[in-house]
Design an enzyme around this catalytic site. Structure first.
Site, PDB file in Angstrom:
ATOM      1  N   CYS B  86      64.447  83.956 -35.055  1.00  0.00           N
ATOM      2  CA  CYS B  86      64.018  84.260 -36.414  1.00  0.00           C
ATOM      3  C   CYS B  86      64.975  83.642 -37.431  1.00  0.00           C
ATOM      4  CB  CYS B  86      63.845  85.770 -36.592  1.00  0.00           C
ATOM      5  SG  CYS B  86      62.808  86.206 -38.002  1.00  0.00           S
ATOM      6  N   HIS B 194      60.579  87.664 -31.712  1.00  0.00           N
ATOM      7  CA  HIS B 194      61.787  88.411 -31.343  1.00  0.00           C
ATOM      8  C   HIS B 194      61.731  88.908 -29.897  1.00  0.00           C
ATOM      9  CE1 HIS B 194      63.692  88.942 -35.342  1.00  0.00           C
ATOM     10  NE2 HIS B 194      62.466  88.814 -35.782  1.00  0.00           N
ATOM     11  N   GLU B 196      64.105  89.997 -28.182  1.00  0.00           N
ATOM     12  CA  GLU B 196      65.001  91.164 -28.032  1.00  0.00           C
ATOM     13  C   GLU B 196      64.311  92.463 -28.473  1.00  0.00           C
ATOM     14  OE1 GLU B 196      64.935  89.254 -30.571  1.00  0.00           O
ATOM     15  OE2 GLU B 196      65.632  90.279 -32.391  1.00  0.00           O
TER      16      GLU B 196
END
Lengths: 82, 222
Positions: B86, B194, B196
């Site tokens: 990002c 994302h 994560e």
């Protein structure tokens, strides 16, 4: 002394913000707005003797992303404003 | 295996990214942007999502000039692995470690939702744990995720198989539906979604885990 740097998206690069402004002007009833490009103006207060070439280097290194943006530098005396 | 996760003023995914690395077996530590060197023995640098420097000037532009990014550029130049997610992807483009640029979403609005990605290459340390052409669901959350690159640059990415992920349903206008790209040596990955945020069942999905696991397996094998 001052420098004024105008950073604009290059021609042909989609400008969603400009397009939104154009559409808003249309809905306010302003006719004939055939295009809007939105950019930014950065004013620099510079020590005397700073050259236009140095400001150009600032543009290349940080102020503009030359992949998508063009820039224009105007050098002027202190306090000058339109 | 050691991972460094950078912290800029305005980073907000730094701890999540560290968790992603830790779950894959990395010893992950946070590194402040004013540092001029990475800790010794780092195997991978993670550049997290967020709004570094409030996105002033352009997303990632000021972070790209920070002292730690000079060390990261040197690390990448020596063949180090770097993962930018990002805002981290934006920083990598601004440092020119990756080609292209992230622009305002074509629909202007901030987009925050799970997106289906297509795994476009498995020939990288980050993606070899996936299957080519697989669709995985990973959240996106960005205002400036519209990846743009010129014709010549796109041709190079395609010829060198450097498009890591594409969107199944392009949320931001990105050229050729590109969601993530690799460097020429395939060790730097930048992506807008994302991973994560998809490593725990409580996240609603775990399809990001394979990315961290791939990287770990690849570093162990190396």
């Amino acid at each position: 002394m001052k420098a004024r740097v105008t950073v604009m998206l290059k021609q042909g690069v989609l400008d969603p913000q400009g397009a939104a402004v154009q559409s808003a002007l249309g809905s306010l009833g302003f006719e004939g707005v055939e295009g809007v490009r939105q950019g930014k103006v950065i004013e620099l207060d510079l020590a005397d003797g700073t050259t236009e070439a140095q400001v150009g280097e600032m543009c290349e290194k940080l102020l503009a992303n030359t992949v998508i943006e063009s820039y224009r530098v105007e050098m002027g005396p202190a306090g000058k404003s339109a | 295996m050691k991972a460094a996760v950078l912290q800029f003023p305005g980073s907000n995914c730094d701890r999540d990214l560290a968790v992603g690395f830790r779950r894959a077996g990395f010893d992950a530590q946070l590194v402040w942007h004013k540092e001029t060197a990475l800790p010794a023995g780092i195997d991978v640098v993670g550049i997290p999502g967020g709004f570094s420097y409030g996105d002033y000037l352009r997303c990632g532009a000021i972070a790209a000039q920070s002292p730690i990014m000079r060390a990261v550029a040197e690390f990448a130049g020596r063949g180090g692995h770097v993962l930018g997610i990002c805002n981290g992807f934006q920083v990598l483009c601004e440092t020119r470690l990756l080609p292209g640029v992230l622009m305002r979403n074509s629909g202007i609005k901030f987009v925050c939702r799970p997106e289906r990605l297509v795994v476009a290459t498995v020939a990288s340390p980050f993606t070899e744990g996936y299957t080519l052409g697989d669709q995985i669901t990973i959240p996106v959350a960005h205002h400036d995720g519209n990846y743009q690159i010129d014709d010549a640059g796109l041709e190079v990415l395609r010829a060198e198989d450097r498009i890591a992920f594409t969107y199944a349903d392009n949320p931001n206008g990105a050229r050729a539906d590109i969601a993530g790209v690799l460097s020429a040596n395939r060790r730097v990955l930048g992506m807008m979604p994302h991973p994560e945020r998809a490593v725990d069942a409580a996240h609603g999905g775990t399809e990001g885990s394979a990315l961290f696991a791939s990287l770990a397996a690849s570093l162990v094998a190396a």
